[in-house]
Scaffold this active site. Sequence first.
Site, PDB file in Angstrom:
ATOM      1  N   GLU A   1       0.797  -1.025   0.125  1.00 37.42           N
ATOM      2  CA  GLU A   1       0.031  -0.047   0.144  1.00 37.42           C
ATOM      3  C   GLU A   1       0.832   1.365   0.203  1.00 37.42           C
ATOM      4  O   GLU A   1       1.126   1.726   0.962  1.00 37.42           O
ATOM      5  CB  GLU A   1      -0.827   0.024   1.247  1.00 37.42           C
TER       6      GLU A   1
ATOM      7  N   LYS B   1      -2.694  -1.725  -3.000  1.00 44.70           N
ATOM      8  CA  LYS B   1      -3.577  -1.016  -2.879  1.00 44.70           C
ATOM      9  C   LYS B   1      -3.142   0.425  -3.052  1.00 44.70           C
ATOM     10  O   LYS B   1      -2.544   0.722  -2.100  1.00 44.70           O
ATOM     11  CB  LYS B   1      -3.706  -1.507  -1.329  1.00 44.70           C
TER      12      LYS B   1
END
Length: 337
Positions: free
Chosen positions: A177, A219
Amino acid sequence: MALESLEEIAAYIVEDGKGILAADESNPTCGKRFDSIGVESTEDNRRDYREMLFRSEGMKGNIGGVILFDETLRQKAEDGTPLVNIITAQGALPGIKVDKGLKPLDVSPEETVTQGLDGLNERCSEYEKIGAKFAKWRAVINIGLGIPTEDCINQNMEALAKYAKIVQENKMVPIVEPEVLMDGTHSIDQCLEVTSKTLNALFNYLEEHGVNIKGTLLKPSMVISGKDAMEKAGVAEVAEKTLKCLIANVPSDLPGITFLSGGQSDIDATAHLDAMNKIGGFDWKLSFSYGRALQQPALKTWLGKKENAEAAQAALSHRALMNKKAAQGKWDQSLEK
Ligand code: 13P
């Protein structure tokens, strides 16, 4: 669910438009969310809130994975059922946040680098035994005067690659992420430039560290105008520029991209995802891993009261379904009524 390989786990989470419920707020962050509804952040209240979410009917078929904080992975529901079992009964896989938050960067103290590589192998080994099938690590990139620096991007992206390798060695799928924050007055084009640099560095480091891309999920944040920008890009421009950035920087054999919502309204987050899937032209599944954009309506309905649980569950179920439709490019504003 006999999911043997990393590839099978990753594919399962994003199958048929399913996405991820991010419920991995650390205790201080959960405290902030609870403050907004006047509920005290105790261990029991956090458990009650999350148990309520995980028992929502709309989890089934719409949510393929739930990211948890350490406390929640070990918690039991009021009736003694481990919360992990409630999640798996809904057809979703439990995942675990493994990073240890941010610390100022030595060479550029207004920026941060994510902590948590110390002891990560041991923690992952335990998490996998408790039942976690995937993990998450969040790196934060800020846009401002003279930032992000190369050092900030490189240190954070290399840490993500080291984390991903350790997670895969422990038979879990890493969610990488890299969040480019919405905070600031920057334009969508500045966001495009910074996000491109960040993703480019990330995939170079993932390759250098021998991470299996087919067993990884990305992400990212969307390419979007700063929160306080004078001019805000609309849905079509966000979709077009985000896709342009992803297509240029993300290998096509990555199984899935699950966006964070990052402070977008729940409807914006859904509309942007839907617009990208309507454009199409990519091989990865393009789905969601929303925290606030999935939970906000449920949190505001719940208010810490048992008698509101059913209505709060309906609110979460609705957002989960809307985002599944968006991940299939089948959402429409009229479905929100
Ligand atoms: P938001 O969707 O609220 O940004 O949360 C996602 C998340 O997991 C942040 O790390």
